[in-house]
Motif scaffolding. Structure first.
Motif, PDB file in Angstrom:
ATOM      1  N   UNK A  76      77.862  65.007  42.230  1.00  0.00           N
ATOM      2  CA  UNK A  76      78.848  65.023  41.150  1.00  0.00           C
ATOM      3  C   UNK A  76      79.763  63.822  41.355  1.00  0.00           C
ATOM      4  N   UNK A  77      80.641  63.539  40.393  1.00  0.00           N
ATOM      5  CA  UNK A  77      81.541  62.391  40.572  1.00  0.00           C
ATOM      6  C   UNK A  77      82.362  62.472  41.862  1.00  0.00           C
ATOM      7  N   UNK A  78      82.754  63.678  42.249  1.00  0.00           N
ATOM      8  CA  UNK A  78      83.548  63.842  43.466  1.00  0.00           C
ATOM      9  C   UNK A  78      82.712  64.306  44.662  1.00  0.00           C
ATOM     10  N   UNK A  79      81.384  64.398  44.505  1.00  0.00           N
ATOM     11  CA  UNK A  79      80.481  64.814  45.582  1.00  0.00           C
ATOM     12  C   UNK A  79      79.296  63.859  45.672  1.00  0.00           C
ATOM     13  N   UNK A  80      79.524  62.649  46.160  1.00  0.00           N
ATOM     14  CA  UNK A  80      78.392  61.724  46.287  1.00  0.00           C
ATOM     15  C   UNK A  80      77.484  62.127  47.445  1.00  0.00           C
ATOM     16  N   UNK A  81      76.253  61.706  47.361  1.00  0.00           N
ATOM     17  CA  UNK A  81      75.328  61.796  48.488  1.00  0.00           C
ATOM     18  C   UNK A  81      75.400  60.434  49.162  1.00  0.00           C
ATOM     19  N   UNK A  82      75.662  60.406  50.459  1.00  0.00           N
ATOM     20  CA  UNK A  82      75.816  59.149  51.188  1.00  0.00           C
ATOM     21  C   UNK A  82      74.952  59.208  52.443  1.00  0.00           C
ATOM     22  N   UNK A  83      74.223  58.127  52.696  1.00  0.00           N
ATOM     23  CA  UNK A  83      73.431  58.011  53.921  1.00  0.00           C
ATOM     24  C   UNK A  83      73.650  56.629  54.497  1.00  0.00           C
ATOM     25  N   UNK A  84      73.938  56.565  55.785  1.00  0.00           N
ATOM     26  CA  UNK A  84      74.051  55.284  56.479  1.00  0.00           C
ATOM     27  C   UNK A  84      72.929  55.187  57.500  1.00  0.00           C
ATOM     28  N   UNK A  85      72.324  54.014  57.555  1.00  0.00           N
ATOM     29  CA  UNK A  85      71.245  53.763  58.494  1.00  0.00           C
ATOM     30  C   UNK A  85      71.312  52.306  58.923  1.00  0.00           C
ATOM     31  N   UNK A  86      70.427  51.909  59.815  1.00  0.00           N
ATOM     32  CA  UNK A  86      70.365  50.521  60.273  1.00  0.00           C
ATOM     33  C   UNK A  86      68.928  50.029  60.093  1.00  0.00           C
ATOM     34  N   UNK A  87      68.794  48.866  59.457  1.00  0.00           N
ATOM     35  CA  UNK A  87      67.480  48.266  59.223  1.00  0.00           C
ATOM     36  C   UNK A  87      67.496  46.807  59.667  1.00  0.00           C
ATOM     37  N   UNK A  88      66.390  46.349  60.218  1.00  0.00           N
ATOM     38  CA  UNK A  88      66.282  44.956  60.644  1.00  0.00           C
ATOM     39  C   UNK A  88      66.115  44.026  59.446  1.00  0.00           C
ATOM     40  N   UNK A  89      65.399  44.466  58.413  1.00  0.00           N
ATOM     41  CA  UNK A  89      65.144  43.619  57.250  1.00  0.00           C
ATOM     42  C   UNK A  89      65.460  44.368  55.950  1.00  0.00           C
ATOM     43  N   UNK A  90      66.755  44.538  55.637  1.00  0.00           N
ATOM     44  CA  UNK A  90      67.091  45.269  54.410  1.00  0.00           C
ATOM     45  C   UNK A  90      66.626  44.568  53.142  1.00  0.00           C
ATOM     46  N   UNK A  91      66.451  43.248  53.177  1.00  0.00           N
ATOM     47  CA  UNK A  91      65.949  42.548  51.991  1.00  0.00           C
ATOM     48  C   UNK A  91      64.557  43.027  51.611  1.00  0.00           C
ATOM     49  N   UNK A  92      63.819  43.482  52.586  1.00  0.00           N
ATOM     50  CA  UNK A  92      62.461  43.947  52.343  1.00  0.00           C
ATOM     51  C   UNK A  92      62.383  45.469  52.202  1.00  0.00           C
ATOM     52  N   UNK A  93      63.168  46.218  52.984  1.00  0.00           N
ATOM     53  CA  UNK A  93      62.956  47.653  53.089  1.00  0.00           C
ATOM     54  C   UNK A  93      64.068  48.545  52.568  1.00  0.00           C
ATOM     55  N   UNK A  94      65.287  48.072  52.386  1.00  0.00           N
ATOM     56  CA  UNK A  94      66.360  48.954  51.923  1.00  0.00           C
ATOM     57  C   UNK A  94      66.061  49.423  50.498  1.00  0.00           C
ATOM     58  N   UNK A  95      66.162  50.745  50.270  1.00  0.00           N
ATOM     59  CA  UNK A  95      65.850  51.285  48.954  1.00  0.00           C
ATOM     60  C   UNK A  95      66.377  52.702  48.848  1.00  0.00           C
ATOM     61  N   UNK A  96      66.987  53.006  47.710  1.00  0.00           N
ATOM     62  CA  UNK A  96      67.335  54.380  47.373  1.00  0.00           C
ATOM     63  C   UNK A  96      67.010  54.579  45.898  1.00  0.00           C
ATOM     64  N   UNK A  97      66.413  55.708  45.590  1.00  0.00           N
ATOM     65  CA  UNK A  97      66.009  56.057  44.222  1.00  0.00           C
ATOM     66  C   UNK A  97      66.493  57.474  43.941  1.00  0.00           C
ATOM     67  N   UNK A  98      67.194  57.650  42.854  1.00  0.00           N
ATOM     68  CA  UNK A  98      67.619  58.983  42.423  1.00  0.00           C
ATOM     69  C   UNK A  98      66.951  59.283  41.098  1.00  0.00           C
ATOM     70  N   UNK A  99      66.463  60.513  40.971  1.00  0.00           N
ATOM     71  CA  UNK A  99      65.858  60.915  39.705  1.00  0.00           C
ATOM     72  C   UNK A  99      66.189  62.371  39.429  1.00  0.00           C
ATOM     73  N   UNK A 100      66.077  62.721  38.167  1.00  0.00           N
ATOM     74  CA  UNK A 100      66.486  64.061  37.764  1.00  0.00           C
ATOM     75  C   UNK A 100      65.582  65.130  38.355  1.00  0.00           C
ATOM     76  N   UNK A 101      64.302  64.880  38.416  1.00  0.00           N
ATOM     77  CA  UNK A 101      63.390  65.862  38.978  1.00  0.00           C
ATOM     78  C   UNK A 101      63.295  67.145  38.167  1.00  0.00           C
ATOM     79  N   UNK A 102      63.883  67.169  37.020  1.00  0.00           N
ATOM     80  CA  UNK A 102      63.917  68.368  36.184  1.00  0.00           C
ATOM     81  C   UNK A 102      63.013  68.201  34.968  1.00  0.00           C
TER      82      UNK A 102
END
Length: 138
Positions: A76-102
């Motif tokens: 929700x606007x006041x309840x974000x989902x947040x994940x922190x991680x560490x990647x060696x090559x974020x230009x190649x591998x960083x990605x997050x996708x959200x979809x409704x799934x409904x």
């Protein structure tokens, strides 16, 4: 005397070999990656993200789901989902996708994602059925 000189020569060569051993491989620099997903109204969403990197691209292509786990989140606007991680090559591998799934019959609020690397936002996206934040063009 001759054997003493031979032993000294062997020890000198052994010492030189130890002193010239190849240095250990340097560890890659890891970048701080932060994914943030939210919605304009309360909604239950499916989120796919990358928090590990494959050793080779063929490892990824043979089974991308191992490297792209799925989270189911109540956002929700006041309840974000947040994940922190560490990647060696974020230009190649960083990605997050959200979809409704409904079901297509269910009204979906605007879904939003944000991708930050080392504290700098590098990608944002939004959409009524989903959003993809990735530096790499998939």
């Amino acid at each position: 005397m001759r054997s003493t000189m031979a032993v000294a020569a062997v020890l000198t060569l052994a010492g030189a070999a130890v002193g010239t051993a190849a240095p250990a491989a340097a560890q890659p620099v890891l970048h701080q990656v932060r994914y943030t997903v939210t919605a304009d109204a309360p909604f239950y969403a499916d989120i796919y993200y990358r928090d590990t990197e494959p050793a080779t691209f063929s490892d990824y292509s043979h089974n991308p789901y191992i490297f792209s786990p799925k989270a189911e989140a109540d956002i929700a606007p006041d309840r974000p989902w947040v994940l922190e991680t560490r990647l060696a090559d974020p230009n190649l591998w960083a990605m997050v996708l959200v979809q409704s799934g409904e079901s297509p019959e269910i009204a979906t609020p605007m879904l939003r994602c944000e991708l930050a690397v080392d504290g700098t936002v590098v990608k944002t996206d939004s959409g009524s059925r989903g959003a993809l934040c990735s530096i790499r063009n998939w």
